[in-house]
Design a protein around this motif. Structure first.
Motif, mmCIF file in Angstrom:
data_model
loop_
_atom_site.group_PDB
_atom_site.id
_atom_site.type_symbol
_atom_site.label_atom_id
_atom_site.label_comp_id
_atom_site.label_asym_id
_atom_site.label_seq_id
_atom_site.Cartn_x
_atom_site.Cartn_y
_atom_site.Cartn_z
ATOM 1 N N LYS A 107 0.816 -1.212 0.000
ATOM 2 C CA LYS A 107 0.000 0.000 0.000
ATOM 3 C C LYS A 107 0.854 1.268 0.000
ATOM 4 O O LYS A 107 0.387 2.339 -0.356
ATOM 5 N N GLN A 108 2.122 1.145 0.442
ATOM 6 C CA GLN A 108 3.005 2.301 0.505
ATOM 7 C C GLN A 108 4.322 1.993 -0.215
ATOM 8 O O GLN A 108 4.950 0.962 0.052
ATOM 9 N N VAL A 109 4.694 2.881 -1.113
ATOM 10 C CA VAL A 109 5.940 2.756 -1.864
ATOM 11 C C VAL A 109 6.810 3.963 -1.555
ATOM 12 O O VAL A 109 6.332 5.096 -1.569
ATOM 13 N N ILE A 110 8.077 3.725 -1.273
ATOM 14 C CA ILE A 110 9.035 4.817 -1.093
ATOM 15 C C ILE A 110 9.947 4.825 -2.313
ATOM 16 O O ILE A 110 10.387 3.763 -2.773
ATOM 17 N N VAL A 203 11.324 1.757 -4.629
ATOM 18 C CA VAL A 203 11.559 1.879 -6.074
ATOM 19 C C VAL A 203 12.732 2.829 -6.289
ATOM 20 O O VAL A 203 12.768 3.911 -5.698
ATOM 21 N N SER A 204 13.668 2.437 -7.121
ATOM 22 C CA SER A 204 14.823 3.292 -7.411
ATOM 23 C C SER A 204 15.105 3.311 -8.898
ATOM 24 O O SER A 204 14.588 2.496 -9.661
ATOM 25 N N GLY A 205 15.957 4.237 -9.289
ATOM 26 C CA GLY A 205 16.488 4.229 -10.635
ATOM 27 C C GLY A 205 17.781 3.434 -10.671
ATOM 28 O O GLY A 205 18.154 2.779 -9.698
ATOM 29 N N VAL A 206 18.490 3.511 -11.797
ATOM 30 C CA VAL A 206 19.782 2.851 -11.972
ATOM 31 C C VAL A 206 20.668 3.793 -12.773
ATOM 32 O O VAL A 206 20.252 4.288 -13.821
ATOM 33 N N ASN A 207 21.884 4.054 -12.286
ATOM 34 C CA ASN A 207 22.811 4.874 -13.059
ATOM 35 C C ASN A 207 23.594 4.053 -14.068
ATOM 36 O O ASN A 207 23.783 4.471 -15.210
ATOM 37 N N PHE A 208 24.081 2.880 -13.631
ATOM 38 C CA PHE A 208 24.796 1.981 -14.535
ATOM 39 C C PHE A 208 24.381 0.549 -14.208
ATOM 40 O O PHE A 208 24.392 0.145 -13.052
ATOM 41 N N ALA A 209 24.021 -0.216 -15.243
ATOM 42 C CA ALA A 209 23.709 -1.638 -15.080
ATOM 43 C C ALA A 209 24.826 -2.422 -15.750
ATOM 44 O O ALA A 209 25.018 -2.334 -16.966
ATOM 45 N N VAL A 210 25.584 -3.172 -14.966
ATOM 46 C CA VAL A 210 26.790 -3.844 -15.463
ATOM 47 C C VAL A 210 26.435 -5.235 -15.961
ATOM 48 O O VAL A 210 26.069 -6.118 -15.177
ATOM 49 N N ALA A 211 26.561 -5.439 -17.268
ATOM 50 C CA ALA A 211 26.196 -6.728 -17.862
ATOM 51 C C ALA A 211 27.096 -7.848 -17.373
ATOM 52 O O ALA A 211 26.638 -8.955 -17.087
ATOM 53 N N GLU A 212 28.392 -7.565 -17.262
ATOM 54 C CA GLU A 212 29.379 -8.591 -16.907
ATOM 55 C C GLU A 212 29.076 -9.264 -15.575
ATOM 56 O O GLU A 212 29.276 -10.477 -15.428
ATOM 57 N N THR A 213 28.592 -8.497 -14.602
ATOM 58 C CA THR A 213 28.406 -9.018 -13.244
ATOM 59 C C THR A 213 26.951 -9.032 -12.786
ATOM 60 O O THR A 213 26.662 -9.553 -11.707
ATOM 61 N N GLY A 214 26.046 -8.455 -13.585
ATOM 62 C CA GLY A 214 24.657 -8.360 -13.144
ATOM 63 C C GLY A 214 24.496 -7.439 -11.947
ATOM 64 O O GLY A 214 23.704 -7.704 -11.040
ATOM 65 N N THR A 215 25.254 -6.329 -11.955
ATOM 66 C CA THR A 215 25.268 -5.379 -10.835
ATOM 67 C C THR A 215 24.540 -4.101 -11.211
ATOM 68 O O THR A 215 24.722 -3.581 -12.327
ATOM 69 N N VAL A 231 15.808 -1.012 3.103
ATOM 70 C CA VAL A 231 14.872 -1.129 4.231
ATOM 71 C C VAL A 231 13.585 -1.870 3.856
ATOM 72 O O VAL A 231 13.201 -2.820 4.544
ATOM 73 N N PRO A 232 12.866 -1.497 2.786
ATOM 74 C CA PRO A 232 11.641 -2.243 2.438
ATOM 75 C C PRO A 232 11.971 -3.679 2.044
ATOM 76 O O PRO A 232 13.067 -3.970 1.538
ATOM 77 N N PRO A 233 11.046 -4.593 2.222
ATOM 78 C CA PRO A 233 11.303 -6.006 1.893
ATOM 79 C C PRO A 233 11.426 -6.277 0.392
ATOM 80 O O PRO A 233 11.937 -7.322 -0.003
ATOM 81 N N VAL A 234 10.925 -5.340 -0.431
ATOM 82 C CA VAL A 234 10.985 -5.524 -1.883
ATOM 83 C C VAL A 234 11.608 -4.288 -2.506
ATOM 84 O O VAL A 234 11.214 -3.163 -2.204
ATOM 85 N N HIS A 235 12.587 -4.505 -3.373
ATOM 86 C CA HIS A 235 13.217 -3.399 -4.109
ATOM 87 C C HIS A 235 12.963 -3.596 -5.601
ATOM 88 O O HIS A 235 13.240 -4.669 -6.149
ATOM 89 N N ILE A 236 12.401 -2.554 -6.235
ATOM 90 C CA ILE A 236 12.179 -2.573 -7.681
ATOM 91 C C ILE A 236 13.037 -1.480 -8.301
ATOM 92 O O ILE A 236 12.842 -0.295 -8.020
ATOM 93 N N ALA A 237 14.000 -1.862 -9.121
ATOM 94 C CA ALA A 237 14.832 -0.907 -9.847
ATOM 95 C C ALA A 237 14.273 -0.764 -11.256
ATOM 96 O O ALA A 237 13.938 -1.759 -11.901
ATOM 97 N N VAL A 238 14.161 0.471 -11.731
ATOM 98 C CA VAL A 238 13.610 0.711 -13.061
ATOM 99 C C VAL A 238 14.593 1.578 -13.837
ATOM 100 O O VAL A 238 15.123 2.560 -13.323
ATOM 101 N N THR A 239 14.851 1.201 -15.090
ATOM 102 C CA THR A 239 15.834 1.935 -15.882
ATOM 103 C C THR A 239 15.553 1.793 -17.361
ATOM 104 O O THR A 239 14.932 0.814 -17.803
ATOM 105 N N GLY A 240 16.035 2.764 -18.136
ATOM 106 C CA GLY A 240 15.992 2.655 -19.586
ATOM 107 C C GLY A 240 17.011 1.634 -20.058
ATOM 108 O O GLY A 240 18.051 1.408 -19.411
ATOM 109 N N ILE A 241 16.748 1.013 -21.191
ATOM 110 C CA ILE A 241 17.621 -0.074 -21.667
ATOM 111 C C ILE A 241 19.014 0.432 -22.037
ATOM 112 O O ILE A 241 19.958 -0.368 -22.124
ATOM 113 N N GLU A 242 19.180 1.743 -22.226
ATOM 114 C CA GLU A 242 20.481 2.263 -22.652
ATOM 115 C C GLU A 242 21.486 2.379 -21.520
ATOM 116 O O GLU A 242 22.675 2.645 -21.750
ATOM 117 N N LYS A 243 21.068 2.175 -20.265
ATOM 118 C CA LYS A 243 21.960 2.382 -19.118
ATOM 119 C C LYS A 243 22.955 1.234 -18.903
ATOM 120 O O LYS A 243 23.772 1.285 -17.990
#
Length: 474
Positions: A107-110, A203-215, A231-243
């Motif tokens: 019910k609450q998203v940070i 919910v967060s963004g992503v600055n760099f998504a590293v293919a080699e390590t899945g980081t 802190v929340p039990p679930v983390h959802i990262a959202v990013t454009g495919i170009e990152k």
């Protein structure tokens, strides 16, 4: 405090209003001047051009391999326990995130800072689904309280001064009026801490998504990103495919460019590397981590070998900080998620040229944006390309290409082209124009509101040169 609705279709009116607002001018003049100086100092002891070329090469290499890198990223993330989801557009991405929240009874998203979530209007979507989404970045929190959108991709509340922020916090949270910045920051932090503990999903963004390590790499200064992702039990990262970047070793040069270009810092306060959900022996961290990869028109950009350069962007905001247009009218004037030079080359792809036809022309083409871009995006060249697309003289690869074609303007330029390619007609025309210069009107529409109308010279340069030769021979 009244909040105005901004749209890209009303760019000219909004720019006129902003130029007439001394408070906006003062706020941006102070902020942008400081940011430009900090950037100069941060790079003073670096071989900046070599570092920029390295950053550009890293981004170009990643884009050249983008389809393969995305599959490698997905495989390595999943091997690490990160669940990967694909979204063709913003609507599908919102639907995926809302479904993940509903399935877990959230019910609450940070939210940490994420321009992609702004691009897809995630907050509004979640609200309609009965899920409260609260921004945890201080600037984002302030503009959310004020029912606004960010005016800068790095500093969302840069258009607000101390007194305006104090008023917002007083009116929306009951905080006593003060000009003490530390007090206001501490009060916002205390309010936010409770929300972190109560949130069901982060919910967060992503600055760099590293293919080699899945980081997933997250750059921030306030610690809210780290709280959001742990802190929340679930983390959802959202990013454009170009990152995506290919190797972990690609991150340090880009990080050095990003932090110095954005805020003039050698390093940001926090640099988070998210590699998996909480493991069995660990005491904290989310139980689930999800990555949502958003296309939203990026594949279409990717198919154009010139416009592809738009996808190099690492979202530092340096082009905005140095743009003589943005620094005078501010981000809201553009009426788009991404304002300034980068917005003027990106938003036509996301919204179509029908809605954004004025943005590629909202530039003096001084070249400052291209000179400071840490990954050497040729922004002025892309602005010119989009101007051609807007009048139907490009490749037609941008949605809504050709919508701005004006018959009178086209006829005028065709006439000029004919004259310029017929020397006798040109000489006769310029000679006649010189003799009739007194009849030139003093007003030529909006162009002369702040300029003096030009008049043809009494004598053409060609005639002056011939006269000078005759006088020299005699």
């Amino acid at each position: 405090m009244s909040v105005q609705e901004y749209t890209p279709q009303a760019f000219h009116r909004q720019a006129h209003d902003a130029l007439g607002n001394p408070q906006i001018r003062a706020n941006f003049r102070k902020a942008m001047g400081g940011l430009m100086e900090k950037r100069r100092e941060a790079f003073a002891e670096w071989d900046l051009q070599t570092l920029r070329q390295l950053g550009a090469n890293i981004r170009l290499r990643a884009l050249a391999k983008l389809p393969d890198l995305l599959e490698i990223l997905e495989a390595n993330c999943q091997a690490n326990g990160i669940q990967v989801h694909w979204a063709e557009d913003g609507e599908e991405a919102c639907r995926l995130i809302a479904e993940l929240c509903r399935e877990r009874g959230a019910k609450q998203v940070i939210k940490g800072k994420s321009m992609v979530s702004e691009e897809m209007h995630l907050n509004a979507y979640l609200q309609e689904a009965g899920i409260e989404a609260l921004e945890s970045d201080l600037g984002e929190y302030l503009v959310q309280l004020n029912e606004q959108t960010p005016s800068h991709i790095i500093m969302p509340a840069i258009h607000l001064n101390t007194d305006e922020i104090s008023t917002i916090l007083h009116d929306k949270t009951g905080l006593e009026r003060t000009r003490d910045v530390d007090f206001m920051t501490a009060a916002a932090r205390a309010q936010m801490r409770e929300r972190f503990m109560a949130a069901d999903v982060g919910v967060s963004g992503v600055n760099f998504a590293v293919a080699e390590t899945g980081t997933l790499c997250l750059v921030e200064n306030e610690g809210n990103g780290r709280m959001t992702t742990t802190v929340p039990p679930v983390h959802i990262a959202v990013t454009g495919i170009e990152k995506v970047v290919e190797h972990l070793r690609d991150v340090p040069p880009l990080y050095a460019l990003l932090s110095r270009s954005a805020t003039g810092q050698n390093v940001t306060t926090y640099f988070n590397m998210i590699g998996s959900p909480r493991k069995q022996a660990e005491q904290d961290g989310p139980k689930e981590v999800h990555l949502v990869l958003v296309d939203n028109g990026r594949s279409r950009i990717y198919q154009d070998n010139e416009l592809l350069d738009t996808l190099r962007c690492i979202r530092c905001g340096a082009c905005m900080n140095h743009c003589p247009v943005y620094t005078r009218v501010g981000g809201h004037t553009y009426g788009t998620t991404y304002p300034g030079p980068i917005g003027s080359i990106l938003m036509p792809h996301l919204m179509g040229l029908e809605a954004t036809k004025d943005l590629p022309s909202a530039s003096s083409l001084c070249g400052a944006c291209g000179e400071v871009c840490p990954v050497k995006i040729p922004i002025p060249d892309l602005l010119v390309r989009l101007r051609r697309e807007a009048v139907g003289e490009g490749r037609g690869n941008v949605p809504g290409a050709g919508v701005k074609r004006n018959r009178t303007e086209v006829a005028a330029w065709k006439g000029w082209q004919w004259l310029a390619t017929h020397p006798r007609a040109w000489r006769s025309g310029t000679a006649i124009a010189g003799k009739l210069r007194a009849l030139t009107p003093a007003k030529l529409g909006a162009w002369t509101e702040h300029r003096t109308a030009p008049k043809p010279a009494r004598t053409t340069l060609h005639a002056l040169v011939q006269r000078h030769r005759r006088e020299s021979d005699s």
